[in-house]
Design a protein around this motif. Structure first.
Motif, mmCIF file in Angstrom:
data_model
loop_
_atom_site.group_PDB
_atom_site.id
_atom_site.type_symbol
_atom_site.label_atom_id
_atom_site.label_comp_id
_atom_site.label_asym_id
_atom_site.label_seq_id
_atom_site.Cartn_x
_atom_site.Cartn_y
_atom_site.Cartn_z
ATOM 1 N N SER A 1 0.799 -1.228 0.000
ATOM 2 C CA SER A 1 0.000 0.000 0.000
ATOM 3 C C SER A 1 0.836 1.284 0.000
ATOM 4 O O SER A 1 0.286 2.367 -0.182
ATOM 5 N N MET A 2 2.170 1.181 0.191
ATOM 6 C CA MET A 2 3.018 2.375 0.195
ATOM 7 C C MET A 2 4.232 2.160 -0.707
ATOM 8 O O MET A 2 5.378 2.075 -0.247
ATOM 9 N N PRO A 3 4.007 2.072 -2.005
ATOM 10 C CA PRO A 3 5.102 1.731 -2.920
ATOM 11 C C PRO A 3 6.129 2.833 -3.125
ATOM 12 O O PRO A 3 7.217 2.560 -3.638
ATOM 13 N N SER A 4 5.819 4.092 -2.746
ATOM 14 C CA SER A 4 6.768 5.182 -3.007
ATOM 15 C C SER A 4 7.950 5.187 -2.040
ATOM 16 O O SER A 4 8.981 5.813 -2.318
ATOM 17 N N LEU A 5 7.822 4.495 -0.904
ATOM 18 C CA LEU A 5 8.873 4.554 0.111
ATOM 19 C C LEU A 5 10.098 3.759 -0.304
ATOM 20 O O LEU A 5 9.990 2.627 -0.784
ATOM 21 N N ARG A 6 11.273 4.366 -0.104
ATOM 22 C CA ARG A 6 12.514 3.624 -0.331
ATOM 23 C C ARG A 6 13.272 3.390 0.969
ATOM 24 O O ARG A 6 14.099 2.498 1.047
ATOM 25 N N TRP A 7 12.997 4.194 1.994
ATOM 26 C CA TRP A 7 13.539 3.965 3.331
ATOM 27 C C TRP A 7 12.401 4.063 4.337
ATOM 28 O O TRP A 7 11.596 4.986 4.280
ATOM 29 N N SER A 8 12.360 3.107 5.275
ATOM 30 C CA SER A 8 11.384 3.113 6.368
ATOM 31 C C SER A 8 12.162 2.955 7.667
ATOM 32 O O SER A 8 12.716 1.887 7.944
ATOM 33 N N LEU A 9 12.223 4.030 8.443
ATOM 34 C CA LEU A 9 13.075 4.087 9.625
ATOM 35 C C LEU A 9 12.223 4.285 10.871
ATOM 36 O O LEU A 9 11.273 5.075 10.861
ATOM 37 N N PHE A 10 12.574 3.575 11.941
ATOM 38 C CA PHE A 10 11.810 3.639 13.187
ATOM 39 C C PHE A 10 12.770 3.860 14.351
ATOM 40 O O PHE A 10 13.865 3.309 14.393
ATOM 41 N N CYS A 11 12.315 4.672 15.326
ATOM 42 C CA CYS A 11 13.152 4.992 16.490
ATOM 43 C C CYS A 11 12.247 5.514 17.601
ATOM 44 O O CYS A 11 11.103 5.883 17.364
ATOM 45 N N GLY A 12 12.779 5.551 18.808
ATOM 46 C CA GLY A 12 12.064 6.167 19.919
ATOM 47 C C GLY A 12 11.505 5.193 20.926
ATOM 48 O O GLY A 12 11.237 5.565 22.067
ATOM 49 N N GLU A 13 11.312 3.944 20.511
ATOM 50 C CA GLU A 13 10.816 2.893 21.396
ATOM 51 C C GLU A 13 11.097 1.564 20.709
ATOM 52 O O GLU A 13 11.429 1.539 19.517
ATOM 53 N N PRO A 14 10.973 0.433 21.415
ATOM 54 C CA PRO A 14 11.313 -0.845 20.801
ATOM 55 C C PRO A 14 10.451 -1.151 19.569
ATOM 56 O O PRO A 14 9.238 -0.934 19.570
ATOM 57 N N LEU A 15 11.108 -1.641 18.520
ATOM 58 C CA LEU A 15 10.422 -2.092 17.310
ATOM 59 C C LEU A 15 10.204 -3.590 17.427
ATOM 60 O O LEU A 15 11.158 -4.355 17.630
ATOM 61 N N LEU A 16 8.959 -4.020 17.336
ATOM 62 C CA LEU A 16 8.630 -5.441 17.430
ATOM 63 C C LEU A 16 8.767 -6.114 16.072
ATOM 64 O O LEU A 16 8.519 -5.496 15.023
ATOM 65 N N ALA A 17 9.154 -7.385 16.096
ATOM 66 C CA ALA A 17 9.431 -8.102 14.851
ATOM 67 C C ALA A 17 8.210 -8.156 13.945
ATOM 68 O O ALA A 17 8.319 -7.963 12.730
ATOM 69 N N HIS A 18 7.026 -8.407 14.522
ATOM 70 C CA HIS A 18 5.852 -8.520 13.659
ATOM 71 C C HIS A 18 5.468 -7.162 13.066
ATOM 72 O O HIS A 18 4.907 -7.087 11.973
ATOM 73 N N ASP A 19 5.811 -6.064 13.764
ATOM 74 C CA ASP A 19 5.563 -4.744 13.190
ATOM 75 C C ASP A 19 6.517 -4.476 12.024
ATOM 76 O O ASP A 19 6.114 -3.925 10.994
ATOM 77 N N ALA A 20 7.789 -4.826 12.195
ATOM 78 C CA ALA A 20 8.755 -4.647 11.111
ATOM 79 C C ALA A 20 8.358 -5.456 9.896
ATOM 80 O O ALA A 20 8.434 -4.985 8.747
ATOM 81 N N ARG A 21 7.899 -6.680 10.134
ATOM 82 C CA ARG A 21 7.501 -7.552 9.032
ATOM 83 C C ARG A 21 6.283 -6.994 8.291
ATOM 84 O O ARG A 21 6.242 -6.962 7.057
ATOM 85 N N GLU A 22 5.304 -6.501 9.043
ATOM 86 C CA GLU A 22 4.081 -6.015 8.416
ATOM 87 C C GLU A 22 4.317 -4.710 7.657
ATOM 88 O O GLU A 22 3.793 -4.509 6.560
ATOM 89 N N TRP A 23 5.117 -3.803 8.261
ATOM 90 C CA TRP A 23 5.417 -2.555 7.554
ATOM 91 C C TRP A 23 6.207 -2.847 6.279
ATOM 92 O O TRP A 23 5.969 -2.246 5.231
ATOM 93 N N GLY A 24 7.167 -3.781 6.363
ATOM 94 C CA GLY A 24 7.949 -4.139 5.183
ATOM 95 C C GLY A 24 7.083 -4.657 4.055
ATOM 96 O O GLY A 24 7.336 -4.373 2.883
ATOM 97 N N ALA A 25 6.028 -5.393 4.396
ATOM 98 C CA ALA A 25 5.108 -5.884 3.365
ATOM 99 C C ALA A 25 4.285 -4.746 2.775
ATOM 100 O O ALA A 25 3.964 -4.752 1.582
ATOM 101 N N ALA A 26 3.943 -3.757 3.594
ATOM 102 C CA ALA A 26 3.164 -2.621 3.109
ATOM 103 C C ALA A 26 4.002 -1.686 2.239
ATOM 104 O O ALA A 26 3.466 -0.994 1.370
ATOM 105 N N ALA A 27 5.313 -1.649 2.488
ATOM 106 C CA ALA A 27 6.225 -0.791 1.719
ATOM 107 C C ALA A 27 7.315 -1.672 1.122
ATOM 108 O O ALA A 27 8.483 -1.604 1.525
ATOM 109 N N PRO A 28 6.959 -2.507 0.156
ATOM 110 C CA PRO A 28 7.886 -3.537 -0.325
ATOM 111 C C PRO A 28 9.109 -2.984 -1.046
ATOM 112 O O PRO A 28 10.104 -3.682 -1.195
ATOM 113 N N GLY A 29 9.053 -1.738 -1.481
ATOM 114 C CA GLY A 29 10.199 -1.142 -2.152
ATOM 115 C C GLY A 29 11.157 -0.461 -1.209
ATOM 116 O O GLY A 29 12.150 0.133 -1.656
#
Length: 525
Positions: free
Chosen positions: A291-319
């Protein structure tokens, strides 16, 4: 200060928008000499193309030349208002408006450290920050001006600037790498604001690393999700401006249809707290793959990143490439990074928390009071470490002298991983003793997420008892406790389970644990 100018999308002033992967010669990846100040980083983007779009706030688009002129106009007014014409510290009491962004630059152009302040914070807290910072001037936007009457007692003799009223500076006043770039305030366990002065050389070391790692360029469009009182906002601004790209302020209303906002704005670099992923997943349509094909970098900070969140966001922004950034304000924005790989990264997760990865070049770590298992408090020193708190009394207990060097004690518990990487285990102040057993709250939350029907969980401790706040299917407390006993000793099963529709978030969309702890304490009264 600015007239409303509808943002022109997807074209940018000065020429057509470049594709995210296009890196025209001279506009990306240029070698950056050491010793730049924040003014230098902004003016690098200005020199690339003054007509390019520097900033979008709502329907207003501002190019580099206009933003530079606005900042010089505000800076000239500040300089004229301050005795001696050279302020040391300039407050910025503003929300994320165009005036706020221009004001942040204006403080830099005036040769001062900027001190961001939030108009929505309690007046007493803001007053304490103003007093601690010793402001020479204050820049306000409309919302900031509205709270000035509540701060009158601490602003006596401090010039307040809301609009340009004098001659603009022809050029920014000079600053050096050893000058303070900004002062941010964090809260200790007592809630007393602690001033964190960060030097230009600290930020420069950071920016040189991230620009080199990510290859930002003038075709990139950067999300700006963090309040200006949070140091992660400096990433958004000076990675964007330092590359000649466009910074887009993301309003809270955008999260309901974030995919549409990202597409309409042409965002290529996303940076936010991880809590956003959970928020999006709970919408009726969830977070659709692709659903977010324009993204080339997806960066997260400020609190712990959970594995299932990283996996799901990566699928939403596959590029895009997903990375987990870690670091306290005292170590300048972030000091370590892990690149998420859905195949290899899960093996380095602890309690479903993604590894914080390796430290940046120029940074070194040691573990304070390590256990037999090799776990310990992460202490860091290097180019990005701040010189010490604004009030030297706050330094007590926060630094370690070792090997003839000074190391900052992060308060975070970590475990060494192969390849000089670290796993995040939790905060020292999240390590609690329940019925005589010491436990990490992150471990309890990991167990809760394994229970049937639980989608998200936050555990807090009050007076030696655990309360679990849960998102997901409503189930009887006895059933939850029985299922949880399969993963935790009985002594560590929370005494109370509280079903909520959503977790409270602070201004930076991080889970507000203090609010949940207060709620648990109130329930015990």
């Amino acid at each position: 200060m600015f007239t409303t100018e509808p943002a022109r999308l997807p074209s940018r002033p000065g020429g057509p928008r470049r594709e995210a992967g296009d890196r025209p010669p001279g506009t990306a990846g240029a070698a950056v000499p050491a010793g730049r100040t924040l003014t230098d980083w902004f003016r690098h983007g200005l020199a690339l193309d003054g007509g390019a779009e520097a900033l979008r706030v709502g329907s207003t688009a501002v190019d580099y030349t206009r933003l530079d002129a606005a900042a010089r106009a505000l800076a000239g007014t500040v300089v004229a208002a301050v005795p001696g014409g050279r302020p040391r510290r300039v407050g910025l009491l503003a929300s994320r408006t165009v005036t706020a962004y221009a004001g942040l630059l204006a403080a830099q152009f005036a040769g001062a450290a900027v001190v961001p302040l939030h108009p929505g914070f309690p007046a007493d807290r803001t007053a304490r920050m103003i007093t601690a910072a010793g402001l020479d001037a204050l820049i306000v936007d409309e919302r900031g001006a509205a709270v000035l009457p509540e701060l009158a007692g601490v602003l006596d003799g401090v010039p307040v600037v809301g609009e340009p009223g004098g001659e603009p500076l022809e050029q920014p006043l000079p600053t050096t790498p050893d000058d303070i770039a900004y002062i941010l305030f964090t809260s200790g366990s007592t809630g007393t604001p602690k001033g964190v002065p960060v030097l230009h050389r600290n930020v420069d070391a950071y920016l040189r690393f991230v620009h080199g790692r990510y290859g930002f360029h003038s075709g990139d469009v950067f999300s700006q999700t963090f309040d200006l009182t949070f140091d992660l906002a400096m990433f958004d601004l000076f990675t964007g401006w330092g590359s000649g790209g466009t910074v887009v302020s993301v309003p809270p209303t955008a999260y309901a249809s974030l995919e549409r906002f990202v597409a309409e704005q042409g965002i290529t670099v996303w940076f936010s707290a991880p809590s956003l992923v959970s928020l999006l997943r709970r919408r009726p349509r969830g977070l659709p793959a692709g659903s977010m094909p324009s993204l080339r970098w997806s960066l997260f900070c400020g609190e712990p990143l959970l594995a299932h969140d990283a996996r799901e966001w990566g699928a939403a922004a596959p590029g895009s490439v997903v990375e987990n950034l870690y670091g306290p304000t005292e170590l300048t924005i972030s000091c370590s990074v892990h690149r998420w790989d859905p195949v290899t990264s899960p093996s380095s997760c602890v309690n479903d928390v993604v590894s914080i990865g390796r430290l940046h070049p120029g940074m070194r770590a040691l573990l304070h009071e390590p256990t037999e298992d090799g776990d310990g408090e992460l202490c860091v020193t290097g180019d990005q470490m701040f010189p010490g708190y604004l009030d030297p009394a706050d330094d007590e207990g926060r630094f370690l002298e070792h090997g003839g060097e000074r190391w900052y004690r992060t308060g975070d518990l970590v475990r060494r991983l192969p390849g000089d990487a670290f796993a995040y285990l939790g905060r020292r102040d999240h390590q609690v003793k329940i019925h005589g057993v010491r436990v990490e709250l992150a471990e309890v939350e990991w167990a809760l997420r394994r229970v049937e029907g639980v989608k998200e969980a936050v555990a807090v401790a009050v007076d030696g008892e655990l309360t679990a706040f849960l998102l997901g299917e409503r189930r009887p407390q006895a059933a939850l406790a029985e299922d949880l006993a399969a993963f935790l000793p009985r002594a560590l099963v929370p005494r109370r389970f509280v079903q909520v529709e959503e977790f409270p978030l602070n201004a930076n969309r991080k889970i507000d644990r203090k609010a949940l702890t207060a709620r648990a304490a109130a329930a015990d009264r």
